[in-house]
Design a protein around this motif. Structure first.
Motif, short mmCIF file in Angstrom:
data_model
loop_
_atom_site.label_atom_id
_atom_site.label_comp_id
_atom_site.label_asym_id
_atom_site.label_seq_id
_atom_site.Cartn_x
_atom_site.Cartn_y
_atom_site.Cartn_z
N ASN A 1 49.05 29.93 42.18
CA ASN A 1 49.74 28.95 41.35
C ASN A 1 49.95 27.66 42.12
O ASN A 1 49.88 27.63 43.35
N SER A 2 50.25 26.61 41.38
CA SER A 2 50.53 25.30 41.98
C SER A 2 49.46 24.91 43.00
O SER A 2 49.76 24.53 44.13
N GLU B 1 33.62 40.09 43.89
CA GLU B 1 34.69 39.12 43.66
C GLU B 1 34.45 38.36 42.36
O GLU B 1 33.29 38.17 41.95
N SER B 2 35.53 37.91 41.77
CA SER B 2 35.43 37.10 40.57
C SER B 2 36.65 36.21 40.45
O SER B 2 37.67 36.47 41.12
N GLY B 3 36.54 35.19 39.62
CA GLY B 3 37.70 34.39 39.28
C GLY B 3 37.76 33.00 39.87
O GLY B 3 38.67 32.24 39.57
N GLY B 4 36.81 32.62 40.70
CA GLY B 4 36.83 31.28 41.25
C GLY B 4 36.49 30.24 40.19
O GLY B 4 36.12 30.57 39.07
N THR C 1 33.88 33.52 46.87
CA THR C 1 33.92 32.84 45.58
C THR C 1 34.54 31.46 45.80
O THR C 1 35.54 31.31 46.51
N GLN C 2 33.95 30.46 45.16
CA GLN C 2 34.38 29.08 45.38
C GLN C 2 35.59 28.73 44.53
O GLN C 2 35.61 29.00 43.33
N VAL C 3 36.58 28.14 45.18
CA VAL C 3 37.74 27.58 44.49
C VAL C 3 37.77 26.09 44.82
O VAL C 3 37.82 25.71 45.99
N LEU D 1 44.83 29.83 39.24
CA LEU D 1 43.63 30.66 39.17
C LEU D 1 44.00 32.06 39.64
O LEU D 1 44.93 32.22 40.45
N ARG D 2 43.24 33.02 39.17
CA ARG D 2 43.43 34.40 39.62
C ARG D 2 42.11 34.93 40.12
O ARG D 2 41.12 34.96 39.38
N LEU D 3 42.07 35.34 41.37
CA LEU D 3 40.90 35.96 41.97
C LEU D 3 41.05 37.47 41.94
O LEU D 3 42.15 38.00 42.12
N SER D 4 39.94 38.14 41.74
CA SER D 4 39.94 39.60 41.77
C SER D 4 38.79 40.10 42.63
O SER D 4 37.77 39.43 42.77
N CYS D 5 38.98 41.27 43.19
CA CYS D 5 37.96 41.88 44.05
C CYS D 5 38.01 43.38 43.83
O CYS D 5 39.08 43.99 43.93
#
Length: 116
Positions: free
Chosen positions: A83-84, A6-9, A110-112, A18-22
């Motif tokens: 978003n938002s 995972e990435s993007g947090g 992944t932390q957001v 934000l955009r998360l990817s896995c």
């Protein structure tokens, strides 16, 4: 074996995106559904969104209209465009895949964090 990366947090302010990817790797499996759950401090893990191999999507009511899930079947990747964002979206987000032979597999999370 299936490995999920995972990435993007990160840390953002309310209203930002934000955009998360896995990405799923390994061999000997076929992926049916991919998606995301999240777990906030002191709360149980909750469903966020999923997408099937055929493109069917499902979202938690709390994120409908703000989050969009997508996948690339050829690359075995799933993304979550958020978003938002609100402070209530703060959580550890976990990617999952449902495979035909190996069942459900989870990413490491992944932390957001959404905070002024």
């Amino acid at each position: 074996q299936v490995q999920l990366a995972e990435s993007g947090g990160g840390l953002v302010q309310p209203g930002e995106s934000l955009r998360l990817s896995c990405a799923a790797s390994g061999g000997g499996f076929s992926i049916e559904a991919m998606g995301w759950y999240r777990q906030a401090p002191g709360k149980e893990r909750e469903f966020v969104a999923l997408i099937t191999s055929g493109g069917f999507t499902n979202y938690a009511d709390s994120v409908k209209g703000r989050f969009t899930i997508s996948r690339d079947n050829g690359k075995n990747t799933v993304s979550l465009q958020m978003n938002s964002l609100k402070p209530s979206d703060t959580a550890v987000y976990y990617c999952f895949v449902d495979t035909t032979m190996l069942g459900r597999k989870w990413g490491q999370g992944t932390q957001v964090t959404v905070s002024p």
